[in-house]
Motif scaffolding. Sequence first.
Motif, mmCIF file in Angstrom:
data_model
loop_
_atom_site.group_PDB
_atom_site.id
_atom_site.type_symbol
_atom_site.label_atom_id
_atom_site.label_comp_id
_atom_site.label_asym_id
_atom_site.label_seq_id
_atom_site.Cartn_x
_atom_site.Cartn_y
_atom_site.Cartn_z
ATOM 1 N N ILE A 140 -4.554 -2.003 8.204
ATOM 2 C CA ILE A 140 -4.951 -1.257 9.409
ATOM 3 C C ILE A 140 -5.978 -2.055 10.207
ATOM 4 O O ILE A 140 -5.896 -2.154 11.443
ATOM 5 C CB ILE A 140 -5.505 0.130 9.015
ATOM 6 C CG1 ILE A 140 -4.374 0.999 8.448
ATOM 7 C CG2 ILE A 140 -6.160 0.817 10.216
ATOM 8 C CD1 ILE A 140 -4.849 2.304 7.838
ATOM 9 N N LEU A 141 -6.957 -2.639 9.514
ATOM 10 C CA LEU A 141 -7.986 -3.426 10.196
ATOM 11 C C LEU A 141 -7.393 -4.660 10.870
ATOM 12 O O LEU A 141 -7.888 -5.095 11.919
ATOM 13 C CB LEU A 141 -9.073 -3.844 9.204
ATOM 14 C CG LEU A 141 -9.947 -2.701 8.653
ATOM 15 C CD1 LEU A 141 -10.915 -3.243 7.599
ATOM 16 C CD2 LEU A 141 -10.712 -2.017 9.782
ATOM 17 N N SER A 188 0.825 -1.208 0.000
ATOM 18 C CA SER A 188 0.000 0.000 0.000
ATOM 19 C C SER A 188 0.858 1.257 0.000
ATOM 20 O O SER A 188 0.590 2.210 -0.745
ATOM 21 C CB SER A 188 -0.926 0.005 1.227
ATOM 22 O OG SER A 188 -1.612 1.246 1.339
ATOM 23 N N ALA A 189 1.909 1.260 0.826
ATOM 24 C CA ALA A 189 2.798 2.425 0.884
ATOM 25 C C ALA A 189 3.481 2.654 -0.463
ATOM 26 O O ALA A 189 3.567 3.788 -0.950
ATOM 27 C CB ALA A 189 3.834 2.232 1.987
ATOM 28 N N LEU A 190 3.971 1.569 -1.077
ATOM 29 C CA LEU A 190 4.623 1.695 -2.376
ATOM 30 C C LEU A 190 3.659 2.242 -3.424
ATOM 31 O O LEU A 190 3.973 3.208 -4.138
ATOM 32 C CB LEU A 190 5.156 0.331 -2.825
ATOM 33 C CG LEU A 190 5.714 0.257 -4.260
ATOM 34 C CD1 LEU A 190 6.973 1.114 -4.393
ATOM 35 C CD2 LEU A 190 6.009 -1.184 -4.656
ATOM 36 N N LEU A 191 2.481 1.649 -3.510
ATOM 37 C CA LEU A 191 1.513 2.070 -4.523
ATOM 38 C C LEU A 191 0.990 3.479 -4.259
ATOM 39 O O LEU A 191 0.768 4.249 -5.204
ATOM 40 C CB LEU A 191 0.347 1.074 -4.561
ATOM 41 C CG LEU A 191 0.701 -0.324 -5.074
ATOM 42 C CD1 LEU A 191 -0.455 -1.285 -4.857
ATOM 43 C CD2 LEU A 191 1.073 -0.266 -6.555
ATOM 44 N N LEU A 232 -5.448 -2.336 0.142
ATOM 45 C CA LEU A 232 -4.413 -3.032 0.902
ATOM 46 C C LEU A 232 -4.088 -2.304 2.196
ATOM 47 O O LEU A 232 -3.883 -2.943 3.243
ATOM 48 C CB LEU A 232 -3.148 -3.173 0.038
ATOM 49 C CG LEU A 232 -3.283 -4.048 -1.207
ATOM 50 C CD1 LEU A 232 -2.002 -4.002 -2.032
ATOM 51 C CD2 LEU A 232 -3.608 -5.484 -0.829
ATOM 52 N N GLY A 233 -4.053 -0.978 2.147
ATOM 53 C CA GLY A 233 -3.771 -0.207 3.360
ATOM 54 C C GLY A 233 -4.865 -0.350 4.397
ATOM 55 O O GLY A 233 -4.591 -0.499 5.593
#
Length: 369
Positions: free
Chosen positions: A66-67, A13-16, A61-62
């Motif tokens: 988190i969930l 998620s961070a990359l995208l 994805l992020g």
Amino acid sequence: MARPHRSFFAHASALLGVLSLMAVACFHFPELLTSREFRAVYNEQFARHLLLVGLAAAFVLGTLAILRDRNKRIATIGVASATLAVLFGGTNVQFDTIGQTPYSLGLDWFVLSLFFSALVFVPLERYLGKRPLSPLRPGWRTDVAYFFMSHVLVQFILIVVTASTSTLAGLAAFPALKTAIQSLPVWAQFLIAVFVADMAQALLHRAYHNIPWLWRFHAVHHSSRHLDWLAGSRIHFAEIVMTRSAVLLPLLVLGFSPPAVNAYVILVGLQAVLAHANLGIRFGWLEYLVVLPRYHHWHHARQQDYIDVNYAIHLPLVDMLMGTFKLPRDQARWPQEYGVMKLETVPKGILRQHAMPFQRGRRFDDHVD
């Protein structure tokens, strides 16, 4: 305390998210942030559709990470970056005809290259890797910084390389030879270009290892302690210019046609990544025909009897002709350790590594080990 498990969802998620934010910036400032040469490879609709996929994946994805309470800080970076990308226009950013500017950055080349390289090699190394190596292994941030530098500054590198070779190529003109080469079919020109360029590269590569002041630049590349698809990006800017100039010069002098040269450039990009990849596949006799991961990994081995071998990047034949071919017959044998012999001579971090060649004889406490 046990180290927390890294979440693939969070880091993906961070990359995208970050790549999506960069892509939106490219839409806002195409003249300054995109490479004219690379824009010819893709179209606007492809870029917009890919951005939409990246944004959706970053959010999904992020949110899942988190969930699941896994690397929430990293996942938040992805979701926040994607949110900023949407707020700044997302896939709806409009622009007029892209104008011409004297210089531009290749941010689009970086975004697309990193995305597709990771998409291909992360799963391959996960399931076919010789070693169980995480994409987030030690030193990955430094290698991403090198990847960013070499792609974003692609136009400036091309300008410097062209300036350093065009005059010499003009002085060494062989019209009859050029005509003979260009009369050949493109596939034949391509094969000859691969051999000629690899021979030029291998000779310079051996000089890097045997001339002390050149070694200080090349030591940066050999300082990687873990080899994977990203590790090949760790190259000093000065070495990039020197190597590309040495390879381009014979191609210009001999006058290979643009299609043959373009095909060679594509091969360089693919094989440079593949040769460093963490792939434990047994290729059999192909290892003696084409440079593949195990062949080049032995060149990076932190082992005394392998410090002056396997200089070719395309064809083992080049090393055979130079007398520098060496490969264990047992295909199960791989190097135990990678890196320079004197670890303390190379510091950590891209900025300190770029300054290192000019600090002869210095030893660093915070070194690559």
